[in-house]
Scaffold this active site. Sequence first.
Site, mmCIF file in Angstrom:
data_model
loop_
_atom_site.group_PDB
_atom_site.id
_atom_site.type_symbol
_atom_site.label_atom_id
_atom_site.label_comp_id
_atom_site.label_asym_id
_atom_site.label_seq_id
_atom_site.Cartn_x
_atom_site.Cartn_y
_atom_site.Cartn_z
ATOM 1 N N GLU A 37 -130.425 -38.160 23.019
ATOM 2 C CA GLU A 37 -131.122 -37.425 24.063
ATOM 3 C C GLU A 37 -131.778 -38.461 24.977
ATOM 4 O O GLU A 37 -132.503 -39.329 24.493
ATOM 5 C CB GLU A 37 -132.199 -36.523 23.441
ATOM 6 C CG GLU A 37 -132.877 -35.666 24.470
ATOM 7 C CD GLU A 37 -133.973 -34.766 23.910
ATOM 8 O OE1 GLU A 37 -134.692 -34.176 24.715
ATOM 9 O OE2 GLU A 37 -134.104 -34.675 22.666
ATOM 10 N N ARG A 262 -132.010 -40.787 7.661
ATOM 11 C CA ARG A 262 -132.362 -41.644 8.787
ATOM 12 C C ARG A 262 -133.017 -42.929 8.296
ATOM 13 O O ARG A 262 -133.507 -43.002 7.173
ATOM 14 C CB ARG A 262 -133.255 -40.906 9.785
ATOM 15 C CG ARG A 262 -134.614 -40.486 9.274
ATOM 16 C CD ARG A 262 -135.475 -39.938 10.425
ATOM 17 N NE ARG A 262 -134.783 -38.978 11.266
ATOM 18 C CZ ARG A 262 -134.737 -39.052 12.610
ATOM 19 N NH1 ARG A 262 -135.322 -40.036 13.244
ATOM 20 N NH2 ARG A 262 -134.113 -38.135 13.302
ATOM 21 N N LYS A 272 -139.237 -41.529 18.961
ATOM 22 C CA LYS A 272 -139.362 -41.844 20.381
ATOM 23 C C LYS A 272 -140.676 -41.314 20.942
ATOM 24 O O LYS A 272 -141.261 -41.936 21.824
ATOM 25 C CB LYS A 272 -138.190 -41.227 21.151
ATOM 26 C CG LYS A 272 -136.934 -42.058 21.062
ATOM 27 C CD LYS A 272 -135.810 -41.444 21.880
ATOM 28 C CE LYS A 272 -135.186 -40.287 21.133
ATOM 29 N NZ LYS A 272 -133.985 -39.762 21.792
#
Length: 562
Positions: A37, A262, A272
Amino acid sequence: MTTEPTAQGQDFIRRMINEHNRNGRFEGRVHTRFPPEPNGYLHIGHAKSICLNFGIAAEYGGLCNLRFDDTNPTKEETEYVASIQEDVRWLGFDWGDRKFYASDYFEALFDYAVALIRKGKAYVDSRSAEEIRGTRGTLTEPGTDSPYRERTAEENLDLFTRMRAGDFPDGSHVLRAKIDMASPNINLRDPVIYRILHAPHHRTGNSWCIYPMYDFAHCLCDSIERITHSICTLEFEDHRPLYDWFLEQLEAYHPQQIEFARLNLTYTVMSKRKLLKLVQEGVVDGWSDPRMPTISGLRRRGYTPESIRAFCERIGVAKRDSTVDIALLEHCLREDLNLRAARVMGVLDPLKVVIENYPEDRVEELEAVNNPEDPAAGTRLVPFSRELYIERDDFREEPPRKYFRLAPGREVRLRYGYFITCTDCVKDEKGEIREIRCTYDPQTRGGAAPDGRKVKGTIHWISARHAVPAEVRLYEHLFTAPDPEEAKEEGGFMDRLNSRSLTVLPSCLVEPSLAAAAKEGRYQFERQGYFCLDAQDSRPDRLVFNRTVTLRDSWAKMEKKA
Ligand code: ATP
Ligand code: MG
């Protein structure tokens, strides 16, 4: 019974792909994608996903797309789109002509939503987001049906078309999938698939005022691109039934979603949102600050793409979340830099040395090895003269036990040079040592004495009149705690910032060969660590070096002990 030889030692993702290749589910095709994204810079966690997706495609002779998941117009920026491409390329991967945007498919996604409505599998809910949330139920209680759930297909179609036409304000209606408000999986309780948002989009401008939600868009983008294996992180495991539901209802081409754990790193925040906060609050010098775990930060710090890829390969993929010791990342970096970085001499905290018995006007060129790990790197000549600089810490007036460097009356070896013996030290009015007086033994050129006498210390040095001034920046972890996110409340990690994460040394000296240092050049300053020229702040008349990493490898030590 036969076992597939290549399956040996492979992870669960590759085993699943092998199985699909055997049973022909995707006709032997392997086609992955990396779907960031564009709402921030990529970080080392993304590198794991990039290495996995592009790596698997390459291993199986398949393809990997780069797809910007730009379904949320308010948070996305073109600056991020550019940085993401730069970072993926720098890591060494190539998407060929397959760069896509979810927004490329807005029209197709709209048509899929219409198809769901026609099938009676989606409806317009005209309540507020809060009301909808309030009837979603909990983990232990089912949700309750919306009063709008039984709207006819015609009515839904009319409303949805008018939503698109801009007839309604933000938040007045949403389109929801009609699945099961009592499902034990909350993701299946009639999830919202479209919302009204009168906001311009970085690519589609003002063409749209309704935007698809991630779960709806993602599986269909995968489907449109004929992705075979849609690899994502574990938190999407509970979304897989929804991924599958949309594709089944729409009878669309159906990729396989596969989840892996992850990457988390000690002393690092990875999301982020949190990295953006560090940037916005000015705690760091932008997304590419050398202390950031972003790809661009690591690049500016001096990391090599090879070291990051080696790290990603080493950690592998797993089904369970864990945190990797940042010492392992640094270990992979040292392993790589050890092989490729040219050795040079740089003095971070200069102390002057005068060699009293060396002629004032003489300059000698001493031969120095560029890289003992790489004979092809050859040698260079380093100028030597009467006045030198050494590291302030390499002299003690009163040496402690086991201190083998310079002290009054002591002899040490100058790297690639001579043995010198300290005869005196000169102090200023405040009692600070201003310079050291020494004598050298002309017989010891090259670092050995003909009479066989040994010295215990070897120190680095720079000829004063040839020294090139430089600023050096030293780094420590950005956070003081191994798990900065342990404090779960918002801003908790902000209290764990390391006030010593950056030290600027404005008055360092480096050997003259570094006047021609290249932007991407990487060096080992002997005894001080690996350094690179700062790509942003360094100028030909004002060199700035970042210390990439020190030489001490705590991971290698741990491995030895284990
Ligand atoms: P963040 O939580 O840091 O904002 P994200 O998952 O929202 O990350 P995306 O841009 O959506 O960021 O991620 C693109 C791809 O990178 C996704 O497939 C995602 O699963 C993967 N990814 C993101 N963070 C990690 C991580 N820490 N480890 C491995 N893969 C990751
Ligand atoms: Mg995301």
